[in-house]
Design a protein around this motif. Structure first.
Motif, PDB file in Angstrom:
ATOM      1  N   UNK A  50       0.876  -1.170   0.000  1.00  0.00           N
ATOM      2  CA  UNK A  50       0.000   0.000   0.000  1.00  0.00           C
ATOM      3  C   UNK A  50       0.911   1.217   0.000  1.00  0.00           C
ATOM      4  N   UNK A  51       0.680   2.138  -0.935  1.00  0.00           N
ATOM      5  CA  UNK A  51       1.511   3.347  -1.019  1.00  0.00           C
ATOM      6  C   UNK A  51       0.878   4.476  -0.222  1.00  0.00           C
ATOM      7  N   UNK A  52       1.710   5.254   0.445  1.00  0.00           N
ATOM      8  CA  UNK A  52       1.260   6.404   1.221  1.00  0.00           C
ATOM      9  C   UNK A  52       0.627   7.421   0.270  1.00  0.00           C
ATOM     10  N   UNK A  53      -0.557   7.896   0.636  1.00  0.00           N
ATOM     11  CA  UNK A  53      -1.230   8.948  -0.126  1.00  0.00           C
ATOM     12  C   UNK A  53      -1.200  10.222   0.707  1.00  0.00           C
ATOM     13  N   UNK A  54      -0.542  11.236   0.211  1.00  0.00           N
ATOM     14  CA  UNK A  54      -0.452  12.499   0.942  1.00  0.00           C
ATOM     15  C   UNK A  54      -1.734  13.309   0.779  1.00  0.00           C
ATOM     16  N   UNK A  55      -2.056  14.097   1.800  1.00  0.00           N
ATOM     17  CA  UNK A  55      -3.229  14.940   1.764  1.00  0.00           C
ATOM     18  C   UNK A  55      -4.479  14.273   2.300  1.00  0.00           C
ATOM     19  N   UNK A  56      -4.368  13.073   2.802  1.00  0.00           N
ATOM     20  CA  UNK A  56      -5.547  12.389   3.326  1.00  0.00           C
ATOM     21  C   UNK A  56      -5.171  11.216   4.208  1.00  0.00           C
ATOM     22  N   UNK A  57      -6.185  10.688   4.813  1.00  0.00           N
ATOM     23  CA  UNK A  57      -6.010   9.517   5.673  1.00  0.00           C
ATOM     24  C   UNK A  57      -6.453   8.296   4.884  1.00  0.00           C
ATOM     25  N   UNK A  58      -5.637   7.276   4.887  1.00  0.00           N
ATOM     26  CA  UNK A  58      -6.003   6.022   4.262  1.00  0.00           C
ATOM     27  C   UNK A  58      -6.511   5.079   5.337  1.00  0.00           C
ATOM     28  N   UNK A  59      -7.609   4.407   5.065  1.00  0.00           N
ATOM     29  CA  UNK A  59      -8.124   3.404   5.976  1.00  0.00           C
ATOM     30  C   UNK A  59      -7.970   2.046   5.291  1.00  0.00           C
ATOM     31  N   UNK A  60      -7.366   1.114   6.009  1.00  0.00           N
ATOM     32  CA  UNK A  60      -7.201  -0.243   5.511  1.00  0.00           C
ATOM     33  C   UNK A  60      -8.027  -1.160   6.405  1.00  0.00           C
ATOM     34  N   UNK A 107       0.698   9.405   6.689  1.00  0.00           N
ATOM     35  CA  UNK A 107       2.119   9.472   6.324  1.00  0.00           C
ATOM     36  C   UNK A 107       2.953   9.412   7.610  1.00  0.00           C
ATOM     37  N   UNK A 108       4.021   8.679   7.569  1.00  0.00           N
ATOM     38  CA  UNK A 108       4.846   8.488   8.758  1.00  0.00           C
ATOM     39  C   UNK A 108       4.572   7.158   9.442  1.00  0.00           C
ATOM     40  N   UNK A 109       3.487   6.485   9.039  1.00  0.00           N
ATOM     41  CA  UNK A 109       3.171   5.155   9.579  1.00  0.00           C
ATOM     42  C   UNK A 109       3.695   4.066   8.654  1.00  0.00           C
ATOM     43  N   UNK A 133       6.284   4.596   1.574  1.00  0.00           N
ATOM     44  CA  UNK A 133       6.340   6.031   1.270  1.00  0.00           C
ATOM     45  C   UNK A 133       7.409   6.225   0.199  1.00  0.00           C
ATOM     46  N   UNK A 134       6.971   6.519  -1.035  1.00  0.00           N
ATOM     47  CA  UNK A 134       7.889   6.660  -2.165  1.00  0.00           C
ATOM     48  C   UNK A 134       8.529   8.039  -2.249  1.00  0.00           C
ATOM     49  N   UNK A 135       8.106   8.994  -1.408  1.00  0.00           N
ATOM     50  CA  UNK A 135       8.647  10.364  -1.484  1.00  0.00           C
ATOM     51  C   UNK A 135       9.936  10.496  -0.745  1.00  0.00           C
TER      52      UNK A 135
END
Length: 135
Positions: A50-60, A107-109, A133-135
């Motif tokens: 799962x790739x980090x998406x900036x600007x939002x919270x991802x729920x898995x 991000x950061x998790x 996190x690909x950044x």
């Protein structure tokens, strides 16, 4: 003839008794990570990364289809890089029980996320994905 019928009945009972324990055994029929669960079913399978998406919270979501566990307690134990983050417990009310839990990822998790399926204190299975996190 009576002896033949008795033998057939005994063979049938013995066959049934060997099948019964396998049917009644506690099993995890399905387990998968998803982006959502609708009508008690996961809508997709997100796979191992799962790739980090900036600007939002991802729920898995972690979905499990459990069999033969009626009356027991099951826990989804969420871990990040082996360190426990959350326990979500479920009381199992039937022979087939579908349950799910979720984790909000920021991000950061990033790292290796895993979920242990724990029944009455014993880990049955572990499933994992990498939060990258690909950044």
């Amino acid at each position: 003839m009576w002896q033949t019928l008795t033998r057939i009945a005994l063979v049938g009972l013995m066959s049934f008794s060997t099948i019964l324990p396998a049917w009644a055994e506690s099993t995890v029929a399905r387990a998968q990570f998803s982006t959502d669960v609708i009508d008690r079913e996961p809508i997709d399978n997100i796979g191992p990364v799962v790739k980090v998406e900036y600007g939002g919270i991802q729920r898995v979501y972690f979905f499990t289809d459990l069999r033969g566990m009626s009356g027991s307690q099951v826990i989804h134990r969420w871990k990040l890089d082996g360190e426990e983050q959350a326990d979500v417990s479920f009381d199992i009310g039937g022979d087939r029980w579908r349950v799910w839990s979720s984790k909000r990822l920021l991000p950061g998790f990033d790292g290796k996320w895993s979920v242990d399926i724990v029944q009455d204190g014993a880990v049955m299975e572990t499933h994992s994905f990498d939060y990258v996190d690909d950044y």
